[in-house]
Design an enzyme around this catalytic site. Structure first.
Site, PDB file in Angstrom:
ATOM      1  CG  ASP A  64     -11.950  -4.396  -1.425  1.00 43.13           C
ATOM      2  OD1 ASP A  64     -12.730  -5.349  -2.242  1.00 43.13           O
ATOM      3  OD2 ASP A  64     -11.454  -3.975  -1.064  1.00 43.13           O
ATOM      4  CG  HIS A 132     -10.560   3.652  -0.337  1.00 42.73           C
ATOM      5  ND1 HIS A 132     -11.877   4.030   0.251  1.00 42.73           N
ATOM      6  CD2 HIS A 132     -11.420   3.060  -1.232  1.00 42.73           C
ATOM      7  CE1 HIS A 132     -13.143   3.212   0.245  1.00 42.73           C
ATOM      8  NE2 HIS A 132     -12.367   3.335  -0.951  1.00 42.73           N
ATOM      9  CD  GLU A 137     -11.555   3.484   4.618  1.00 43.25           C
ATOM     10  OE1 GLU A 137     -11.441   4.103   3.287  1.00 43.25           O
ATOM     11  OE2 GLU A 137     -12.292   3.537   4.456  1.00 43.25           O
TER      12      GLU A 137
HETATM   13  C1  F6R Z   1     -13.471  -2.485  -4.026  1.00 39.40           C
HETATM   14  C2  F6R Z   1     -12.476  -1.697  -3.729  1.00 39.40           C
HETATM   15  C3  F6R Z   1     -12.379  -0.301  -3.487  1.00 39.40           C
HETATM   16  C4  F6R Z   1     -13.072   0.233  -4.611  1.00 39.40           C
HETATM   17  C5  F6R Z   1     -13.948   2.036  -4.293  1.00 39.40           C
HETATM   18  C6  F6R Z   1     -14.355   2.679  -5.359  1.00 39.40           C
HETATM   19  O1  F6R Z   1     -13.056  -3.746  -4.515  1.00 39.40           O
HETATM   20  O2  F6R Z   1     -11.631  -2.535  -3.249  1.00 39.40           O
HETATM   21  O3  F6R Z   1     -11.677   0.230  -3.208  1.00 39.40           O
HETATM   22  O4  F6R Z   1     -13.225  -0.389  -5.691  1.00 39.40           O
HETATM   23  O5  F6R Z   1     -14.057   1.572  -3.045  1.00 39.40           O
HETATM   24  O6  F6R Z   1     -15.977   1.921  -5.220  1.00 39.40           O
HETATM   25  P1  F6R Z   1     -17.389   1.874  -6.466  1.00 39.40           P
HETATM   26  O7  F6R Z   1     -16.704   1.409  -6.941  1.00 39.40           O
HETATM   27  O8  F6R Z   1     -18.232   1.927  -5.631  1.00 39.40           O
HETATM   28  O9  F6R Z   1     -17.125   4.094  -6.668  1.00 39.40           O
END
Ligand code: F6R
Length: 235
Positions: A64, A132, A137
């Site tokens: 993403d 997510h 979401e």
């Molecule tokens: C990142 C992504 C998100 C993260 C998720 C967890 O490319 O697609 O799904 O993996 O938001 O984020 P962290 O690791 O910061 O807790």
């Protein structure tokens, strides 16, 4: 269910295990890696940077990218990947959605077509506090493909720590869809920290629901989950 759960209470040991999984995938001939960003991935990328692993013949395809901030912005996922991995560990080819495209819908379609032309040998995932994956979401259809999506307040708040003010946190992103993610041959999901417990418990229980996107992984034939949460498979 073929979901493989490994609990590593020691985070360093958990990330060594994740590195080992990348290493054995490479040895087994994997060449195309789906990559993620976010705090979860930082210790892994650090270990990858300091390892002897060679990705110079490989392709990476990221999950993403934010819409509405320039590629060169310190918080773009393009910049994240350069800083945390690619500058030290170059891949032959790297793909990341272009959040600056004039027509972001067309860019999402282009990215999905690109994904369909590749075989992702292994996809790395983190998980959001709300369950997510990518930026899909709660409520996103399990059939979703790469698209432009609105970020929830929960996700924007979780990511606000990387920006000076909440107003600066982008409101949209281009993300691989849930169906796009599910096409990967193998999925490595890393979940560290208590705030991820509800999402991981739902996944382990096998309560498959679009309200908790990560639960879709229950239907994937080849998933490994590494977590530091004290959790049992039989709950
Ligand atoms: C990142 C992504 C998100 C993260 C998720 C967890 O490319 O697609 O799904 O993996 O938001 O984020 P962290 O690791 O910061 O807790």
């Amino acid at each position: 269910m073929t979901l493989n759960l490994e609990v590593w209470e020691d985070r360093d040991a958990l990330y060594n295990r994740a590195l080992e999984i990348f290493s054995s995938e490479l040895k087994n001939g994997a060449t195309t890696f789906g990559l993620a960003t976010g705090g979860t991935t930082i210790p892994l990328y650090e270990k990858m940077r300091n390892s002897s692993l060679d990705f110079s013949h490989c392709t990476s395809v990221n999950l993403d990218e934010y819409v509405g901030i320039p590629q060169g912005h310190s918080q773009s996922y393009y910049t994240f990947m350069q800083q945390h991995l690619f500058e030290a560990k170059p891949f032959n080819t790297t793909y990341i959605p272009n959040g600056e495209a004039e027509n972001v819908d067309a860019e999402a379609k282009r990215y999905e077509d690109l994904l369909k032309s590749l075989t992702v040998d292994m996809q790395l995932l983190g998980v959001g506090v709300n369950g997510h994956i990518g930026f899909n979401e709660p409520g996103t259809s399990f059939q979703s493909e790469t698209d432009v999506v609105e970020l929830t307040v929960s996700t924007r708040s979780a990511n606000a720590r990387f920006f000076d003010t909440m107003d600066e946190v982008p409101k949209q992103a281009i993300t691989m869809g849930i169906a796009s993610i599910m096409r990967a041959n193998y999925i490595l999901l890393i979940a560290v920290g208590e705030e991820k417990r509800p999402a991981i418990e739902a996944l382990i229980k096998g309560d498959i629901t679009e309200d908790i996107p990560v639960t879709r992984l229950c239907n994937h034939p080849n998933v490994i989950v590494l977590t530091d949460l004290k959790i049992s498979k039989d709950q």
